[in-house]
Design a protein around this motif. Structure first.
Motif, PDB file in Angstrom:
ATOM      1  N   ASN A 144       0.825  -1.216   0.000  1.00 33.75           N
ATOM      2  CA  ASN A 144       0.000   0.000   0.000  1.00 33.75           C
ATOM      3  C   ASN A 144       0.853   1.258   0.000  1.00 33.75           C
ATOM      4  O   ASN A 144       0.490   2.276  -0.602  1.00 33.75           O
ATOM      5  CB  ASN A 144      -0.941   0.009   1.206  1.00 33.75           C
ATOM      6  CG  ASN A 144      -2.067  -0.988   1.035  1.00 33.75           C
ATOM      7  OD1 ASN A 144      -2.394  -1.346  -0.075  1.00 33.75           O
ATOM      8  ND2 ASN A 144      -2.648  -1.425   2.141  1.00 33.75           N
ATOM      9  N   ASN A 145       1.982   1.240   0.713  1.00 36.06           N
ATOM     10  CA  ASN A 145       2.802   2.430   0.805  1.00 36.06           C
ATOM     11  C   ASN A 145       3.492   2.779  -0.509  1.00 36.06           C
ATOM     12  O   ASN A 145       4.068   3.840  -0.647  1.00 36.06           O
ATOM     13  CB  ASN A 145       3.851   2.269   1.906  1.00 36.06           C
ATOM     14  CG  ASN A 145       3.211   2.269   3.280  1.00 36.06           C
ATOM     15  OD1 ASN A 145       2.149   2.852   3.451  1.00 36.06           O
ATOM     16  ND2 ASN A 145       3.836   1.610   4.226  1.00 36.06           N
ATOM     17  N   ALA A 146       3.464   1.836  -1.499  1.00 36.52           N
ATOM     18  CA  ALA A 146       4.107   2.118  -2.777  1.00 36.52           C
ATOM     19  C   ALA A 146       3.254   3.032  -3.640  1.00 36.52           C
ATOM     20  O   ALA A 146       3.757   3.636  -4.587  1.00 36.52           O
ATOM     21  CB  ALA A 146       4.389   0.813  -3.529  1.00 36.52           C
ATOM     22  N   ILE A 147       1.967   3.156  -3.363  1.00 36.79           N
ATOM     23  CA  ILE A 147       1.076   3.993  -4.159  1.00 36.79           C
ATOM     24  C   ILE A 147       1.136   5.404  -3.605  1.00 36.79           C
ATOM     25  O   ILE A 147       0.892   5.628  -2.422  1.00 36.79           O
ATOM     26  CB  ILE A 147      -0.363   3.463  -4.124  1.00 36.79           C
ATOM     27  CG1 ILE A 147      -0.396   1.988  -4.543  1.00 36.79           C
ATOM     28  CG2 ILE A 147      -1.254   4.299  -5.026  1.00 36.79           C
ATOM     29  CD1 ILE A 147       0.127   1.742  -5.926  1.00 36.79           C
ATOM     30  N   TYR A 148       1.474   6.341  -4.471  1.00 29.68           N
ATOM     31  CA  TYR A 148       1.570   7.742  -4.085  1.00 29.68           C
ATOM     32  C   TYR A 148       0.290   8.445  -4.547  1.00 29.68           C
ATOM     33  O   TYR A 148      -0.035   8.449  -5.734  1.00 29.68           O
ATOM     34  CB  TYR A 148       2.795   8.389  -4.733  1.00 29.68           C
ATOM     35  CG  TYR A 148       3.007   9.826  -4.330  1.00 29.68           C
ATOM     36  CD1 TYR A 148       3.686  10.128  -3.162  1.00 29.68           C
ATOM     37  CD2 TYR A 148       2.521  10.859  -5.121  1.00 29.68           C
ATOM     38  CE1 TYR A 148       3.891  11.448  -2.789  1.00 29.68           C
ATOM     39  CE2 TYR A 148       2.717  12.177  -4.752  1.00 29.68           C
ATOM     40  CZ  TYR A 148       3.406  12.476  -3.584  1.00 29.68           C
ATOM     41  OH  TYR A 148       3.599  13.773  -3.211  1.00 29.68           O
ATOM     42  N   VAL A 149      -0.462   9.018  -3.569  1.00 34.87           N
ATOM     43  CA  VAL A 149      -1.740   9.663  -3.873  1.00 34.87           C
ATOM     44  C   VAL A 149      -1.601  11.143  -3.561  1.00 34.87           C
ATOM     45  O   VAL A 149      -1.181  11.521  -2.454  1.00 34.87           O
ATOM     46  CB  VAL A 149      -2.894   9.059  -3.041  1.00 34.87           C
ATOM     47  CG1 VAL A 149      -4.224   9.710  -3.440  1.00 34.87           C
ATOM     48  CG2 VAL A 149      -2.955   7.546  -3.227  1.00 34.87           C
ATOM     49  N   SER A 150      -1.954  11.980  -4.538  1.00 34.76           N
ATOM     50  CA  SER A 150      -1.931  13.424  -4.336  1.00 34.76           C
ATOM     51  C   SER A 150      -3.230  14.017  -4.862  1.00 34.76           C
ATOM     52  O   SER A 150      -3.945  13.380  -5.639  1.00 34.76           O
ATOM     53  CB  SER A 150      -0.731  14.053  -5.050  1.00 34.76           C
ATOM     54  OG  SER A 150      -0.812  13.809  -6.452  1.00 34.76           O
ATOM     55  N   ALA A 151      -3.546  15.219  -4.427  1.00 34.71           N
ATOM     56  CA  ALA A 151      -4.787  15.888  -4.814  1.00 34.71           C
ATOM     57  C   ALA A 151      -4.469  17.146  -5.605  1.00 34.71           C
ATOM     58  O   ALA A 151      -3.488  17.841  -5.330  1.00 34.71           O
ATOM     59  CB  ALA A 151      -5.600  16.239  -3.570  1.00 34.71           C
ATOM     60  N   ARG A 152      -5.311  17.410  -6.611  1.00 32.65           N
ATOM     61  CA  ARG A 152      -5.218  18.632  -7.412  1.00 32.65           C
ATOM     62  C   ARG A 152      -6.506  19.413  -7.181  1.00 32.65           C
ATOM     63  O   ARG A 152      -7.565  19.069  -7.705  1.00 32.65           O
ATOM     64  CB  ARG A 152      -5.038  18.304  -8.890  1.00 32.65           C
ATOM     65  CG  ARG A 152      -3.819  17.440  -9.173  1.00 32.65           C
ATOM     66  CD  ARG A 152      -2.534  18.225  -9.018  1.00 32.65           C
ATOM     67  NE  ARG A 152      -2.400  19.210 -10.088  1.00 32.65           N
ATOM     68  CZ  ARG A 152      -1.398  20.065 -10.188  1.00 32.65           C
ATOM     69  NH1 ARG A 152      -0.441  20.057  -9.267  1.00 32.65           N
ATOM     70  NH2 ARG A 152      -1.347  20.920 -11.176  1.00 32.65           N
ATOM     71  N   VAL A 153      -6.452  20.440  -6.321  1.00 28.28           N
ATOM     72  CA  VAL A 153      -7.628  21.231  -5.986  1.00 28.28           C
ATOM     73  C   VAL A 153      -7.607  22.494  -6.824  1.00 28.28           C
ATOM     74  O   VAL A 153      -6.593  23.211  -6.851  1.00 28.28           O
ATOM     75  CB  VAL A 153      -7.639  21.593  -4.480  1.00 28.28           C
ATOM     76  CG1 VAL A 153      -8.901  22.365  -4.125  1.00 28.28           C
ATOM     77  CG2 VAL A 153      -7.531  20.330  -3.637  1.00 28.28           C
ATOM     78  N   PRO A 154      -8.693  22.840  -7.536  1.00 22.83           N
ATOM     79  CA  PRO A 154      -8.705  24.049  -8.365  1.00 22.83           C
ATOM     80  C   PRO A 154      -8.647  25.302  -7.509  1.00 22.83           C
ATOM     81  O   PRO A 154      -9.065  25.307  -6.352  1.00 22.83           O
ATOM     82  CB  PRO A 154     -10.039  23.953  -9.120  1.00 22.83           C
ATOM     83  CG  PRO A 154     -10.895  23.098  -8.251  1.00 22.83           C
ATOM     84  CD  PRO A 154      -9.966  22.107  -7.611  1.00 22.83           C
ATOM     85  N   ASP A 155      -8.101  26.344  -8.096  1.00 17.86           N
ATOM     86  CA  ASP A 155      -8.005  27.629  -7.412  1.00 17.86           C
ATOM     87  C   ASP A 155      -9.196  28.480  -7.838  1.00 17.86           C
ATOM     88  O   ASP A 155      -9.279  28.940  -8.972  1.00 17.86           O
ATOM     89  CB  ASP A 155      -6.698  28.329  -7.799  1.00 17.86           C
ATOM     90  CG  ASP A 155      -6.519  29.629  -7.017  1.00 17.86           C
ATOM     91  OD1 ASP A 155      -7.399  29.944  -6.183  1.00 17.86           O
ATOM     92  OD2 ASP A 155      -5.509  30.310  -7.243  1.00 17.86           O
ATOM     93  N   PRO A 156     -10.186  28.698  -6.939  1.00 17.30           N
ATOM     94  CA  PRO A 156     -11.385  29.444  -7.352  1.00 17.30           C
ATOM     95  C   PRO A 156     -11.143  30.930  -7.518  1.00 17.30           C
ATOM     96  O   PRO A 156     -12.005  31.633  -8.053  1.00 17.30           O
ATOM     97  CB  PRO A 156     -12.355  29.183  -6.194  1.00 17.30           C
ATOM     98  CG  PRO A 156     -11.470  28.952  -5.011  1.00 17.30           C
ATOM     99  CD  PRO A 156     -10.240  28.269  -5.536  1.00 17.30           C
ATOM    100  N   ILE A 157      -9.989  31.414  -7.067  1.00 19.41           N
ATOM    101  CA  ILE A 157      -9.728  32.852  -7.153  1.00 19.41           C
ATOM    102  C   ILE A 157      -9.131  33.224  -8.509  1.00 19.41           C
ATOM    103  O   ILE A 157      -9.397  34.293  -9.066  1.00 19.41           O
ATOM    104  CB  ILE A 157      -8.787  33.277  -6.007  1.00 19.41           C
ATOM    105  CG1 ILE A 157      -9.450  32.958  -4.661  1.00 19.41           C
ATOM    106  CG2 ILE A 157      -8.445  34.747  -6.095  1.00 19.41           C
ATOM    107  CD1 ILE A 157      -8.584  33.282  -3.472  1.00 19.41           C
ATOM    108  N   ALA A 158      -8.297  32.307  -9.071  1.00 23.43           N
ATOM    109  CA  ALA A 158      -7.639  32.622 -10.347  1.00 23.43           C
ATOM    110  C   ALA A 158      -8.673  32.758 -11.453  1.00 23.43           C
ATOM    111  O   ALA A 158      -9.634  32.003 -11.527  1.00 23.43           O
ATOM    112  CB  ALA A 158      -6.626  31.532 -10.688  1.00 23.43           C
TER     113      ALA A 158
END
Length: 648
Positions: free
Chosen positions: A132-146
């Motif tokens: 399980n630790n081999a899977i790298y999970v990241s999040a891409r959250v949109p910027d509502p201000i730009a």
């Protein structure tokens, strides 16, 4: 009157409708709250399970030979097949060459691999990508201000992406596995299976907030990426986040996120953050949110049914009033007139029972019986009030007496002990004398307390007796021995009758300890109230023939007579009541709690005996008579012949 009833029924029905409506609304709200809380838990489980499923899929795909081969065509063909087997939340898949730092196969419009994944793998030793630790999970959250999103043109505003990256190891020439490629999958955070926010729905829209208060998922796309501090519910949402992160699963009323006029209902829970880059123990808060009006959508049919029901009841009430007015009004008037006469104590005759309606005849009968019972109860209440008044007076007298009775021996004990303690005694004999006085006072105080405890047990019904065959003469002798010193001290003469020189036994059925207590009480009163003269104690056997021809009841009778102050005949029964003493200055100097005779009567009755008091008047002495059932047989070891006892 019936017209007034009709008019009164209108507000009553309106109040009933309002109460029922509020109750129905409360029930619907409670159901919505519970369902929204459960929905939030289901949503968090769904997100957690979908993340784990994608981790497993990415791990399995990273072991495919087509990807490890390094051939772009084989890898692209594999990705085209692989992406079709994934859920609809997946947007694209990519295989990147870590050495060339470019994709070799992809279904995405632009590269999605993040270099931070390589740093994460380089800092860990991973035996297999399935770990399980081999899977790298990241999040891409949109910027509502730009205003524009230059680096995320494939990401419409309002969607949070999760990137799942798995390392791909290739066998090197030296036989070791070397990290060569990275398989990256991009998925949106959440996609419902069906529309969530519809009237009557208790599922609710999904809202996800990270531990920093940033919206990751929201039914309004423009809110994604915003902080909860920028909403109209900032304080409530901060409290909600704190409660959820503390492990609570509950619900909360909110206003709409973009305004403060629309009320929302939200159930919430927390789930572990799936991000690899998150802090250890980091959690997300998942909400199931619905409009309050949608939650109460089922209330409108109830309101319509209640309105129609009220109209029907009013119509039925009007018809019944017009139809029954004549038959109901006259009997009610007569009953009312009778009730007013009863109130004014002028109703000498019972109400007639000749009404046209049978139910009114029954009511008249019930009223007549009720009036009779009320009169009887009034008499009983008056008698009970008098008894309570007397009991209250006795209580006051008892408290006055008992405080003196308790204070006197206590003062003696304290005074004697302090004299000894402070060394005011001249010698040991004087110390012993004071200690003996303290001991006598303590024994006297213990007797008073024992009497109070005994009367309490008797009134509570917890006092028991153990009836057995005992020697009456022996018990009397023990009581006499205890008071012999007091009799000699007062110079009284003691006469014993009914006992021969050989001291033969007289066997009775009684509790030895309780019978001795009764004898001590009677003898104590005789000694206390006799200043001069004599005390006589006699025993005899009395034969009483009951109604049964074959039964003969034999009883032992003990009479304790004195030449003391005597008792008025009118006070005989009073003296056997608890806390009662004879009023007057001639008896006040003797003290006492007024419990001795009351306890004695109860004990004698428990042993199937009796006690009575007789006196010819004041100054002419008194006689206490004890009657105890005679034993059918004396114990086998005794040779006593109770039939030869002489009377005094």
């Amino acid at each position: 009157m019936l017209s007034r009833i009709l008019l009164l029924s209108v507000p009553v029905l309106a109040i009933g409708q309002y109460v029922t409506y509020r109750k129905a609304r409360s029930s619907l709200l409670e159901t919505a709250r519970q369902n929204l809380t459960e929905s939030a838990v289901r949503k968090s489980n769904s997100i957690y399970e979908s993340v784990n499923a994608l981790k497993v899929s990415v791990s399995a795909a990273s072991e495919a030979a087509a990807i490890k081969s390094g051939s772009p065509s084989e890898a692209q063909a594999f990705l085209d097949r692989f992406v079709k087997s994934l859920p609809p939340t997946v947007r694209c898949v990519e295989v990147a060459d870590l050495q060339a730092e470019r994709p070799i196969a992809s279904t995405c419009d632009r590269p999605i691999f993040e270099a931070s994944a390589s740093d994460y793998w380089a800092s860990r030793v991973t035996a297999s990508p399935f770990h399980n630790n081999a899977i790298y999970v990241s999040a891409r959250v949109p910027d509502p201000i730009a205003a524009d999103i230059d680096d995320e043109t494939d990401n419409p505003r309002g969607e949070t992406y999760l990137n799942f990256s798995a390392p791909v190891y290739v066998r090197a020439d030296d036989g070791t596995d070397a990290l060569r490629y990275a398989l990256t999958l991009r998925s949106i955070l959440y996609q419902p299976n069906e529309p969530e926010n519809r009237p009557g729905s208790l599922t609710g829209s999904t809202v996800a907030i990270d531990s920093n208060g940033i919206f990751l998922e929201h039914p309004i796309p423009s809110q994604v990426g915003l902080s909860v501090d920028a909403t109209a519910n900032s304080q409530r949402l901060r409290d909600l986040i704190g409660s959820a992160l503390a492990g609570n699963q509950n619900f909360l009323h909110l206003f709409a996120f973009e305004s403060d006029t629309v009320e929302l209902l939200a159930g919430y829970t927390a789930m572990p953050s799936p991000l690899t880059t998150g802090k250890e123990g980091d959690r997300w808060v998942i909400l199931a949110v619905t409009d309050l009006d949608d939650a109460l959508a089922g209330l409108e049919p109830i309101r319509q049914v209640m309105f129609n029901l009220v109209l029907g009841l009013l119509a039925a009430n009007l018809i019944a009033t017009l139809y029954l007015a004549r038959d109901l009004a006259r009997p009610v008037e007569q009953l009312g007139e009778y009730a007013r006469n009863v109130e004014c104590n002028t109703a000498s005759e019972p109400i007639p029972e000749s009404f046209f309606i049978h139910e009114f005849n029954q009511l008249a009968t019930a009223l007549n019986r009720t009036i009779e019972r009320l009169k009887s109860w009034a008499q009983e209440l008056e008698a009970a009030w008098k008894e309570a008044k007397t009991a209250n007076q006795l209580k006051s007298e008892f408290l006055t007496t008992i405080s003196h009775e308790l204070r006197t021996p206590l003062n003696g004990i304290i005074g004697s002990v302090r004299l000894v303690r402070d060394g005011f005694c001249d010698n040991k004999d004087e110390e012993r004398d004071f200690l003996q006085r303290a001991d006598d006072a303590a024994v006297h105080l213990l007797g008073i307390i024992n009497d109070i405890l005994d009367i309490s047990k008797i009134e509570a019904g917890t006092l028991t007796v153990a009836v057995e065959t005992v020697d009456l003469h022996e018990i009397l002798q023990e009581a006499i021995d205890l008071y012999a010193a007091a009799i000699r001290e007062k110079g009284l003469e003691l006469n014993l009758c009914g006992r021969s020189d050989d001291e033969r036994s007289l066997w009775v059925r009684a509790d030895a300890g309780k019978l001795k207590q009764v004898c001590l009480n009677a003898l104590s009163n005789a000694v206390k109230f006799t200043d001069t003269g004599k005390i006589s104690i006699s025993t005899r056997i009395e034969l009483d023939e009951p109604e049964s021809e074959n039964a003969v009841d034999r009883r032992a009778v003990v009479e304790i007579s004195d030449t003391g102050i005597g008792v008025e005949p009118a006070d005989f029964d009073k003296l056997f009541e608890p806390f009662v003493t004879i009023d007057g200055s001639r008896t006040r100097r003797f003290g006492g709690t007024g419990l001795g005779l009351a306890i004695s009567r109860n004990l004698m009755e428990m042993m199937r005996g009796s006690i009575s008091l007789y006196s010819e008047g004041v100054g002419r002495g008194a006689t206490v008579t004890l009657t105890i059932p005679l034993a059918q047989r004396a114990p086998s070891s005794s040779t006593a012949d109770v039939g030869d006892r002489a009377n005094c």
